[in-house]
Scaffold this active site. Structure first.
Site, PDB file in Angstrom:
ATOM      1  N   SER A 218       0.854  -1.199   0.000  1.00  0.00           N
ATOM      2  CA  SER A 218       0.000   0.000   0.000  1.00  0.00           C
ATOM      3  C   SER A 218       0.883   1.239   0.000  1.00  0.00           C
ATOM      4  O   SER A 218       2.068   1.166   0.356  1.00  0.00           O
ATOM      5  CB  SER A 218      -0.853   0.007   1.280  1.00  0.00           C
ATOM      6  OG  SER A 218      -1.477   1.261   1.473  1.00  0.00           O
ATOM      7  N   TYR A 231      -2.846  -0.909  10.553  1.00  0.00           N
ATOM      8  CA  TYR A 231      -2.839  -1.352   9.153  1.00  0.00           C
ATOM      9  C   TYR A 231      -1.530  -0.950   8.464  1.00  0.00           C
ATOM     10  O   TYR A 231      -0.881  -1.757   7.796  1.00  0.00           O
ATOM     11  CB  TYR A 231      -4.043  -0.727   8.454  1.00  0.00           C
ATOM     12  CG  TYR A 231      -4.111  -0.914   6.958  1.00  0.00           C
ATOM     13  CD1 TYR A 231      -4.684  -2.054   6.402  1.00  0.00           C
ATOM     14  CD2 TYR A 231      -3.640   0.080   6.086  1.00  0.00           C
ATOM     15  CE1 TYR A 231      -4.767  -2.213   5.013  1.00  0.00           C
ATOM     16  CE2 TYR A 231      -3.722  -0.064   4.719  1.00  0.00           C
ATOM     17  CZ  TYR A 231      -4.287  -1.218   4.184  1.00  0.00           C
ATOM     18  OH  TYR A 231      -4.376  -1.366   2.815  1.00  0.00           O
TER      19      TYR A 231
HETATM   20  P1  NAD Z   1     -11.570  -5.855  -0.640  1.00  0.00           P
HETATM   21  O1  NAD Z   1     -12.435  -5.670   0.544  1.00  0.00           O
HETATM   22  O2  NAD Z   1     -12.208  -6.103  -1.930  1.00  0.00           O
HETATM   23  O3  NAD Z   1     -10.542  -7.045  -0.404  1.00  0.00           O
HETATM   24  C1  NAD Z   1     -10.097  -7.435   0.868  1.00  0.00           C
HETATM   25  C2  NAD Z   1     -10.414  -8.899   0.998  1.00  0.00           C
HETATM   26  O4  NAD Z   1      -9.756  -9.413   2.159  1.00  0.00           O
HETATM   27  C3  NAD Z   1     -11.890  -9.201   1.223  1.00  0.00           C
HETATM   28  O5  NAD Z   1     -12.590  -9.341   0.004  1.00  0.00           O
HETATM   29  C4  NAD Z   1     -11.830 -10.521   1.991  1.00  0.00           C
HETATM   30  O6  NAD Z   1     -12.081 -11.589   1.109  1.00  0.00           O
HETATM   31  C5  NAD Z   1     -10.392 -10.604   2.469  1.00  0.00           C
HETATM   32  N1  NAD Z   1     -10.314 -10.882   3.910  1.00  0.00           N
HETATM   33  C6  NAD Z   1     -10.193  -9.988   4.914  1.00  0.00           C
HETATM   34  N2  NAD Z   1     -10.160 -10.652   6.098  1.00  0.00           N
HETATM   35  C7  NAD Z   1     -10.268 -11.981   5.811  1.00  0.00           C
HETATM   36  C8  NAD Z   1     -10.286 -13.158   6.592  1.00  0.00           C
HETATM   37  N3  NAD Z   1     -10.177 -13.119   7.927  1.00  0.00           N
HETATM   38  N4  NAD Z   1     -10.428 -14.343   5.963  1.00  0.00           N
HETATM   39  C9  NAD Z   1     -10.535 -14.408   4.609  1.00  0.00           C
HETATM   40  N5  NAD Z   1     -10.508 -13.314   3.812  1.00  0.00           N
HETATM   41  C10 NAD Z   1     -10.369 -12.126   4.417  1.00  0.00           C
HETATM   42  O7  NAD Z   1     -10.629  -4.564  -0.702  1.00  0.00           O
HETATM   43  P2  NAD Z   1      -9.339  -4.215  -1.556  1.00  0.00           P
HETATM   44  O8  NAD Z   1      -9.131  -2.776  -1.334  1.00  0.00           O
HETATM   45  O9  NAD Z   1      -9.425  -4.738  -2.910  1.00  0.00           O
HETATM   46  O10 NAD Z   1      -8.175  -4.950  -0.768  1.00  0.00           O
HETATM   47  C11 NAD Z   1      -7.235  -5.775  -1.413  1.00  0.00           C
HETATM   48  C12 NAD Z   1      -5.838  -5.389  -0.964  1.00  0.00           C
HETATM   49  O11 NAD Z   1      -5.543  -4.084  -1.434  1.00  0.00           O
HETATM   50  C13 NAD Z   1      -5.615  -5.367   0.522  1.00  0.00           C
HETATM   51  O12 NAD Z   1      -4.354  -5.933   0.816  1.00  0.00           O
HETATM   52  C14 NAD Z   1      -5.570  -3.894   0.851  1.00  0.00           C
HETATM   53  O13 NAD Z   1      -4.814  -3.612   1.992  1.00  0.00           O
HETATM   54  C15 NAD Z   1      -4.907  -3.386  -0.397  1.00  0.00           C
HETATM   55  N6  NAD Z   1      -5.007  -1.954  -0.596  1.00  0.00           N
HETATM   56  C16 NAD Z   1      -6.216  -1.388  -0.855  1.00  0.00           C
HETATM   57  C17 NAD Z   1      -6.291  -0.027  -1.030  1.00  0.00           C
HETATM   58  C18 NAD Z   1      -7.600   0.657  -1.319  1.00  0.00           C
HETATM   59  O14 NAD Z   1      -7.647   1.877  -1.310  1.00  0.00           O
HETATM   60  N7  NAD Z   1      -8.674  -0.073  -1.570  1.00  0.00           N
HETATM   61  C19 NAD Z   1      -5.136   0.757  -0.954  1.00  0.00           C
HETATM   62  C20 NAD Z   1      -3.926   0.147  -0.685  1.00  0.00           C
HETATM   63  C21 NAD Z   1      -3.867  -1.214  -0.507  1.00  0.00           C
END
Ligand code: NAD
Ligand code: MG
Length: 326
Positions: A218, A231
């Site tokens: 991130s 986080y």
């Molecule tokens: P998202 O909610 O679509 O994906 C996160 C996923 O984590 C969920 O769909 C879920 O399936 C999984 N998860 C969480 N806890 C869990 C558990 N205990 N057991 C099984 N599955 C679990 O959101 P996203 O933003 O696409 O996140 C994907 C990645 O991107 C993450 O690592 C997040 O930190 C990273 N990220 C996102 C952003 C943003 O702005 N959305 C920015 C930087 C990094």
């Protein structure tokens, strides 16, 4: 009579577009072609409406529904025959990677939390319509036994494992350390760091030279938001884990890289990822003036998984609208 392959591809595309309609993105981009759109206005630059769902939130219930490339991603055989496991593959960035991997010719196993079954079914419907093998492996990643079992099942049922994407994460915004409970801290570290370690350690002996691991880091790995203390701590750890593991695995021919997204419109944000009342500001302060969509990151995951990037190892790639964090 043998079917014309170009016609077969067209029909497959049409079937996939039909399947996407069920829970399709609100502002899906048309398939590639024509002049490149201005990145400032490629998607909406309007503030997102305030909204909150119970964790872990469903993508299909977001307003607007994020674009994971359901209608736009076109493959070109970059990952033909590969076997991929993507955690958090039901929604957001993981879903965009899963769709792109399948369109590039890979079979894909996705893990997600059991209550996310409706989003996972949407992904499965889409990819099966294209003739790819899709394995749905729900379960809680904070459980060490489940993580170990997950890898074994993915490897067995896919018939191998060449690509591992550690993408799942837990993010809850809290204004101060006073508000971060011991339970939240524990869950954030278990989901984002421990699960990545358990899964990776179990997967590595099963992976052959030429395989690739991609972790989702991130901008918070480098420039932490003050509301994301726990986080951001894990995201810093993920970036370092990626670089150190790459040094260990180079001699085995397994590359390890990471993608570091900026603000991307996904369920994570509406399930407590932002402080209440802040949704309208999400992504607006980036130089491009808007949040990103998961579809805009998928090509990075494909590139890092593909053998075309065989000299790229131990690196972290940003996709953050110009913030300059990576
Ligand atoms: P998202 O909610 O679509 O994906 C996160 C996923 O984590 C969920 O769909 C879920 O399936 C999984 N998860 C969480 N806890 C869990 C558990 N205990 N057991 C099984 N599955 C679990 O959101 P996203 O933003 O696409 O996140 C994907 C990645 O991107 C993450 O690592 C997040 O930190 C990273 N990220 C996102 C952003 C943003 O702005 N959305 C920015 C930087 C990094
Ligand atoms: Mg989800």
């Amino acid at each position: 009579m043998t079917e014309d392959p170009s016609r077969r591809d067209l029909l497959k595309g049409a079937a996939a577009a039909g399947a996407a309609t069920a829970a399709g993105p609100a502002f899906a981009q048309a398939a590639n072609g024509g002049p490149a759109p201005d990145p400032q206005t490629k998607y909406t630059d309007q503030p997102f409406p305030e909204q909150r769902q119970k964790w872990p939130a469903l993508q299909r219930e977001m307003h607007p529904v994020p674009d994971c490339g359901e209608r736009s991603y076109r493959g070109s055989g970059k990952l033909t025959g590969r076997k991929a496991l993507v955690t958090g593959g039901d929604s957001g960035i993981g879903r965009a990677a899963a769709i792109a991997f399948a369109r590039e010719g890979a079979d894909v196993a996705i893990n997600y939390f059991p209550t996310e079954e409706p989003d996972a079914q949407d992904v499965a419907k889409l990819l099966r319509a294209e003739g790819r093998k899709v394995l749905l492996l729900p379960g809680d990643l904070t459980d060490q036994g489940f993580c170990v079992d997950l890898v074994g099942r993915a490897h067995r049922q896919l018939g191998g494992l060449d690509i591992l994407v550690n993408n799942a994460a837990y993010q809850q915004s809290k204004a101060s350390i006073d508000e971060i409970s011991f339970e939240q801290f524990d869950r954030t570290l278990k989901t984002n760091l421990y699960a990545m370690f358990w899964i990776t350690k179990t997967a590595l002996p099963l992976m052959k030279p030429g395989s690739a691991i991609i972790n989702t880091a991130s901008v918070n790995s480098f420039a932490p938001e003050k509301e994301l203390l726990d986080y951001a701590t894990t995201k810093g750890g993920i970036a370092i884990f990626t670089k150190a593991l790459a040094k260990q695995m180079a001699k085995k021919g397994i590359r390890v890289n990471a993608v570091a997204p900026g603000p991307i419109w996904t369920p994570l944000q509406v399930a407590g990822g932002q402080l209440p009342g802040e949704m309208g500001k999400f992504g607006q302060d980036t130089p491009l003036g808007r949040a990103g969509q998961p579809a805009e990151l998928a090509p990075l995951y494909v590139a890092l998984a593909s053998n075309e990037f065989s000299y790229t190892d131990g690196s972290v790639f940003g996709a953050n609208g110009g913030t300059g964090a990576v």
